[in-house]
Write a protein that holds these residues in place. Structure first.
Motif, mmCIF file in Angstrom:
data_model
loop_
_atom_site.group_PDB
_atom_site.id
_atom_site.type_symbol
_atom_site.label_atom_id
_atom_site.label_comp_id
_atom_site.label_asym_id
_atom_site.label_seq_id
_atom_site.Cartn_x
_atom_site.Cartn_y
_atom_site.Cartn_z
ATOM 1 N N UNK A 186 57.838 19.415 74.569
ATOM 2 C CA UNK A 186 56.976 20.414 74.065
ATOM 3 C C UNK A 186 57.372 20.992 72.817
ATOM 4 N N UNK A 187 58.187 20.632 72.188
ATOM 5 C CA UNK A 187 58.543 21.219 70.538
ATOM 6 C C UNK A 187 59.944 20.923 70.443
ATOM 7 N N UNK A 188 60.080 21.253 69.167
ATOM 8 C CA UNK A 188 61.390 20.874 68.475
ATOM 9 C C UNK A 188 62.750 21.670 69.015
ATOM 10 N N UNK A 189 63.853 21.193 68.973
ATOM 11 C CA UNK A 189 65.198 22.209 68.985
ATOM 12 C C UNK A 189 65.195 22.971 68.140
ATOM 13 N N UNK A 190 66.090 24.122 68.314
ATOM 14 C CA UNK A 190 66.230 25.135 67.160
ATOM 15 C C UNK A 190 66.783 24.358 66.138
ATOM 16 N N UNK A 191 67.654 23.525 66.088
ATOM 17 C CA UNK A 191 68.355 22.860 65.171
ATOM 18 C C UNK A 191 67.279 21.748 64.265
ATOM 19 N N UNK A 192 66.672 21.137 65.002
ATOM 20 C CA UNK A 192 65.460 20.468 64.532
ATOM 21 C C UNK A 192 64.498 21.288 63.584
ATOM 22 N N UNK A 193 64.042 22.531 64.191
ATOM 23 C CA UNK A 193 63.144 23.286 63.455
ATOM 24 C C UNK A 193 63.995 23.834 62.086
ATOM 25 N N UNK A 194 65.201 24.211 62.178
ATOM 26 C CA UNK A 194 66.085 24.815 61.210
ATOM 27 C C UNK A 194 66.058 23.813 59.921
ATOM 28 N N UNK A 195 66.326 22.408 60.438
ATOM 29 C CA UNK A 195 66.416 21.415 59.343
ATOM 30 C C UNK A 195 65.015 21.067 58.712
ATOM 31 N N UNK A 196 64.025 21.297 59.319
ATOM 32 C CA UNK A 196 62.707 21.251 58.610
ATOM 33 C C UNK A 196 62.679 22.530 57.691
ATOM 34 N N UNK A 197 62.849 23.735 58.247
ATOM 35 C CA UNK A 197 62.630 24.763 57.260
ATOM 36 C C UNK A 197 63.562 25.001 56.085
ATOM 37 N N UNK A 198 64.668 24.253 56.329
ATOM 38 C CA UNK A 198 65.751 24.132 55.075
ATOM 39 C C UNK A 198 65.660 23.021 54.202
#
Length: 183
Positions: free
Chosen positions: A98-110
């Motif tokens: 259903x979506x990315x994990x918090x760490x996956x999302x932060x890797x993208x954001x950074x």
């Protein structure tokens, strides 16, 4: 000459897989790629040095650890619970992605990665770290040392270390309960 096979059954990314007959001595990364079409764990060095291939082994006591799949035979995981990078994302009530994990999302954001080859290993390492911190929060003064220790064995040839580090730090400091209050 014939290839000797042996069945393997394991719990992978929340589902039981097997029994699957595979050659004795096949490495886990090859089993994942060739038999299950899970190619997220990367074969980097093939010697257990770069950690691009790590999978997560979930232990019976609720803890987890990274295991290098390029130097660990698939049959080592017989009957065990394993997660690959494909199993890290958020799931809905049906168990579907259903979506990315918090760490996956932060890797993208950074913008943590360039080529992305090492990213699955870093995702799994950070996931193991976050799970450990949920059980054993760390003092704020020890956050950077703790992250460095968790990521230090992972090699990024594009030198994304600072961005990976900052993304993990962002998640650790932004997730309630991972850092001891007042420490």
């Amino acid at each position: 000459m014939s290839i000797v096979t042996k069945p393997i059954t394991l719990h992978l990314n929340g589902k039981t897989v097997g029994p699957v007959p595979v050659p004795e001595g096949i490495m886990m990364v090859d089993f994942l790629h060739e038999y299950l079409n899970l190619t997220g764990s990367r074969l980097g060095c093939g010697q257990g040095v770069c950690h691009a291939c790590v999978v997560i082994l979930d232990k019976p006591d609720g803890s987890s650890e990274e295991v290098r799949s390029c130097i660990t035979g698939a049959h080592y995981f017989e009957g065990k619970k394993v997660r690959t990078v494909e199993g890290i994302g958020q799931k809905n009530e049906k168990g579907e992605l259903a979506g990315m994990s918090a760490i996956q999302q932060k890797f993208l954001e950074h913008f943590s990665f360039q080529c992305g080859y090492c990213t699955p290993g870093f995702v799994n390492a950070a996931t193991v770290l976050l799970e450990r911190l949920k059980r054993e929060p760390v003092a704020r003064a020890d956050v950077e040392r703790t992250i460095s220790s968790a990521l230090e064995n992972h090699i990024c040839r594009c030198t994304g270390y600072v961005r990976y580090f900052e993304a993990v730090k962002d998640v650790v400091l932004g997730t309630p309960g991972l850092v001891k209050e007042g420490a």
